[in-house]
Design an enzyme around this catalytic site. Sequence first.
Site, PDB file in Angstrom:
ATOM      1  N   ARG A  58     -42.939  28.047  19.289  1.00  0.00           N
ATOM      2  CA  ARG A  58     -43.130  26.800  18.540  1.00  0.00           C
ATOM      3  C   ARG A  58     -42.561  25.579  19.259  1.00  0.00           C
ATOM      4  O   ARG A  58     -42.873  24.451  18.899  1.00  0.00           O
ATOM      5  CB  ARG A  58     -42.537  26.915  17.132  1.00  0.00           C
TER       6      ARG A  58
ATOM      7  N   GLY B  55     -17.924  21.381  11.272  1.00  0.00           N
ATOM      8  CA  GLY B  55     -19.128  20.888  10.602  1.00  0.00           C
ATOM      9  C   GLY B  55     -20.178  20.328  11.531  1.00  0.00           C
ATOM     10  O   GLY B  55     -21.375  20.359  11.221  1.00  0.00           O
TER      11      GLY B  55
ATOM     12  N   ASP C 233     -12.850  26.466  20.237  1.00  0.00           N
ATOM     13  CA  ASP C 233     -12.141  26.050  19.016  1.00  0.00           C
ATOM     14  C   ASP C 233     -10.906  26.927  18.858  1.00  0.00           C
ATOM     15  O   ASP C 233     -11.018  28.148  18.867  1.00  0.00           O
ATOM     16  CB  ASP C 233     -13.049  26.182  17.781  1.00  0.00           C
TER      17      ASP C 233
ATOM     18  N   ARG D 261     -18.921  23.073   4.592  1.00  0.00           N
ATOM     19  CA  ARG D 261     -19.666  22.309   5.603  1.00  0.00           C
ATOM     20  C   ARG D 261     -19.883  23.049   6.923  1.00  0.00           C
ATOM     21  O   ARG D 261     -20.719  22.637   7.723  1.00  0.00           O
ATOM     22  CB  ARG D 261     -18.951  20.978   5.882  1.00  0.00           C
TER      23      ARG D 261
ATOM     24  N   ASP E 169     -12.361  16.820  15.763  1.00  0.00           N
ATOM     25  CA  ASP E 169     -11.985  16.070  14.562  1.00  0.00           C
ATOM     26  C   ASP E 169     -10.761  15.186  14.781  1.00  0.00           C
ATOM     27  O   ASP E 169     -10.142  14.752  13.827  1.00  0.00           O
ATOM     28  CB  ASP E 169     -11.735  17.038  13.402  1.00  0.00           C
ATOM     29  N   ASN E 170     -10.413  14.917  16.033  1.00  0.00           N
ATOM     30  CA  ASN E 170      -9.249  14.049  16.232  1.00  0.00           C
ATOM     31  C   ASN E 170      -9.378  13.207  17.499  1.00  0.00           C
ATOM     32  O   ASN E 170     -10.071  13.570  18.453  1.00  0.00           O
ATOM     33  CB  ASN E 170      -7.962  14.876  16.272  1.00  0.00           C
TER      34      ASN E 170
ATOM     35  N   CYS F  64     -14.135   2.813  26.102  1.00  0.00           N
ATOM     36  CA  CYS F  64     -14.615   1.423  25.981  1.00  0.00           C
ATOM     37  C   CYS F  64     -14.882   1.090  24.513  1.00  0.00           C
ATOM     38  O   CYS F  64     -14.769  -0.059  24.095  1.00  0.00           O
ATOM     39  CB  CYS F  64     -15.907   1.217  26.755  1.00  0.00           C
TER      40      CYS F  64
ATOM     41  N   CYS G 289     -11.132  13.967   7.236  1.00  0.00           N
ATOM     42  CA  CYS G 289     -11.866  14.843   6.324  1.00  0.00           C
ATOM     43  C   CYS G 289     -10.924  15.468   5.301  1.00  0.00           C
ATOM     44  O   CYS G 289     -11.294  15.706   4.153  1.00  0.00           O
ATOM     45  CB  CYS G 289     -12.599  15.937   7.100  1.00  0.00           C
TER      46      CYS G 289
ATOM     47  N   CYS H 297     -13.121   4.109  32.787  1.00  0.00           N
ATOM     48  CA  CYS H 297     -14.329   3.825  33.582  1.00  0.00           C
ATOM     49  C   CYS H 297     -14.327   2.427  34.183  1.00  0.00           C
ATOM     50  O   CYS H 297     -15.292   2.044  34.853  1.00  0.00           O
ATOM     51  CB  CYS H 297     -15.580   4.028  32.721  1.00  0.00           C
TER      52      CYS H 297
HETATM   53 ZN   LIG Z   1     -14.662   3.073  29.558  1.00  0.00          ZN
END
Ligand SMILES: [Zn+2]
Lengths: 254, 83
Positions: A12, A39, A60, A71, A128-129, A174, A187, A247
Site C-alpha cells: 500500500r 507519547g 529510553d 497516551r 520530555d525535558n 536558536c 505533562c 550553530c
Molecule cells: Zn543554533
Amino acid sequence: MLSGKQFQRYSRQLMLEDVGESGQEKLSQASILIVGLGGLGSPAAMYLAAAGVGRLLLADPDRLDLTNLQRQVLYQTADIGGGKAALAATALAALNPEIRLEAIDSAMDRETLDQHLPGVDLVLDCTDNGQSRQDINRACFAHRLPLLSAAALGWEGQLAGFDFRAGAGPCYSCLIAEGSPEPVASCATTGVIGPVLGIMGSMQAVEAVRLLVSGSCSVFGQLRRYDGKRGSWFRVGLVRQPSCPVCGNPRVET
Amino acid sequence: MIRVLFFGALADIAGREQLDLTWQPSLDSPAAIRLALAASAPALERALQQPQVLVARNLDQAGWDTPVADGDEIAFMPPVTGG
Ligand SMILES: [Zn+2]
C-alpha cells in the site's frame, strides 16, 4: 531486491509513485534513532517499524508506569514495571519481524549519543525535558544528522525540523537557547491529551518517511504548531541566530 | 495597527485568539507589546513572562526585542515540553 512477502507487506505504500520499490529499499537500508518512547515515540516507532525502516534504535531509560498508558500506545497494562526500551523492541518485533530493533536503556547524554550516532541516518527527539533536547541538538549538529524534534503539552503540540547535513543551522538552540529556565508546566503538572502526542509523533514519522525516500522534507527550517482545542495549525520560519553557541559563527581569535 | 495572535493556553488566558492594537511608536517590540498588556490583562502579561514563550513576527521566529512596525503580526506561543 524485495521478496514476495515484502511486496505484499508494503504494497500500500509501494503503490505511491514517490515510494515505489526504490523508496522501499531506501527505507529498509535506513537507520533511525528514536530518543524517548513515550507519547511521541510510541506512534513514531510503530509507524516507522510498520513502514519497514530497516533499523530502529529505541532509547529510553524509564520503566512503564500506570499513568503512562493513557497516551503511550505502544504498551499494554501487563507491561507495567518493565523497561520501556525493551518492551518497545518486543512489541515492534511482533509488528514487523523483518527489521532490526535495538533497545537502549541508558539515558541519552552526550557521551551515549556520540557512541550510538555513527551509522544513524536520522534522529527523532521524542523526549520530555529541555536538557535532553539540547544534548540531542548538539550531538546531531556535531554528527551532521537531520533532527526532527517534537513536543506536546495540554492540547498543543509542536514539531521543528533541523537539517544539519550541510553543517549549518538554524538549530534547536536558536529557537530555545541552551540554559533557558525550564517552564513550570509539564505533562505531570499540567496534563496532556494523548492523541495530541499521537498527531505530533505521527507527523515525525511522516516527515521521516518523506526524508528517507526523497532526501528532503517540508519541516526543515520550520516550526509547526498544532492546537487541538481549536483544530488549528500555525507555521513559523526558524531563524538562525549568529550568536548561537551551537550553530553560530565560530569566534575568530584576533 | 498591530495584530497580536495568542496560541493555545495563552488564548485560554487571553479569552481570545487575536487582538488588534492601534499602532503607536511605543509598541516597538514584542516586549513592549507584552508590557502594554499588563494594565488591561495582568494574568496574560504574567503568562507571557514565563520561560520559553515563543514569539513570531510575520510568520518568522522572533525575539522579545525584535523591532516591530505598523502593520506587523506578532504571535505568542506558550511553551510545550512534554513527550
Ligand atoms: Zn543554533
